[in-house]
Design a protein around this motif. Sequence first.
Motif, PDB file in Angstrom:
ATOM      1  N   TRP A 114     -11.058  43.857 -59.842  1.00 40.41           N
ATOM      2  CA  TRP A 114      -9.993  45.080 -60.036  1.00 40.41           C
ATOM      3  C   TRP A 114      -8.776  44.458 -59.695  1.00 40.41           C
ATOM      4  CZ3 TRP A 114      -7.270  47.117 -56.132  1.00 40.41           C
ATOM      5  CH2 TRP A 114      -7.670  46.842 -54.782  1.00 40.41           C
ATOM      6  N   ARG A 133      -9.941  46.253 -68.325  1.00 40.13           N
ATOM      7  CA  ARG A 133      -9.894  47.508 -69.005  1.00 40.13           C
ATOM      8  C   ARG A 133      -9.020  48.452 -68.016  1.00 40.13           C
ATOM      9  NH1 ARG A 133      -9.812  44.853 -72.985  1.00 40.13           N
ATOM     10  NH2 ARG A 133     -11.293  44.201 -74.254  1.00 40.13           N
ATOM     11  N   THR A 135      -8.836  51.618 -65.810  1.00 39.38           N
ATOM     12  CA  THR A 135      -9.948  52.568 -65.441  1.00 39.38           C
ATOM     13  C   THR A 135      -9.335  53.926 -64.942  1.00 39.38           C
ATOM     14  OG1 THR A 135      -9.939  51.556 -63.253  1.00 39.38           O
ATOM     15  CG2 THR A 135     -11.820  50.852 -64.770  1.00 39.38           C
ATOM     16  N   GLU A 146      -9.943  47.016 -64.350  1.00 40.82           N
ATOM     17  CA  GLU A 146     -11.125  46.119 -63.979  1.00 40.82           C
ATOM     18  C   GLU A 146     -11.730  45.181 -65.018  1.00 40.82           C
ATOM     19  OE1 GLU A 146     -13.659  49.457 -62.965  1.00 40.82           O
ATOM     20  OE2 GLU A 146     -12.359  50.103 -61.110  1.00 40.82           O
ATOM     21  N   TYR A 157     -19.439  51.698 -70.461  1.00 36.73           N
ATOM     22  CA  TYR A 157     -18.296  51.242 -69.723  1.00 36.73           C
ATOM     23  C   TYR A 157     -17.164  50.986 -70.633  1.00 36.73           C
ATOM     24  CZ  TYR A 157     -15.267  48.309 -66.360  1.00 36.73           C
ATOM     25  OH  TYR A 157     -14.135  48.111 -65.871  1.00 36.73           O
TER      26      TYR A 157
END
Length: 163
Positions: A114, A133, A135, A146, A157
């Motif tokens: 992250w 991406r 989050t 992340e 996800y």
Amino acid sequence: MTNPDNTFTIRPARPSDVDAIFKVRTSVQENALTYEELNEIGVTPAFVMQAIAANACTWVAEIDDEVVGFAMIDLESGCLFAVFVSPVHEGKGVGSCLIDVCERALFKEHEMIWLETENDSRAARLYRHLGWRSTMNIGNGDVRLEKRPFGRFSFAYHPQYLG
């Protein structure tokens, strides 16, 4: 590590790189901080020197023996802590190569890594281009991004793969 065009190299940082790391960090246009502002938040030469000496979690990119970029990770938490490239050397792949080195080191220890960055920044666009991406919104225009290594993605996800 040498990039495909052989225009720069990436190597583990040494204590002697601290001044050059600060020169790069204070030269950037986006997420700009002065030397004094960095010191106020605890990012001091002593802090960076200790990070370099304590573990192999800081790298520098060089062109003709000049440090033009650097990256730092927090291996324990799985965080990509910093990636900065001197403005005159942007667009040459330095940042992407530094990120790749960091990701490889982090994925040896973590299933998910992250970072936090400004949502609308050029850096965020680069991270997203490289598969990171969003989050969560963490406030003040910043987001947590992340990444999971390819092959370990959960379709739940990544909602864009559903449907």
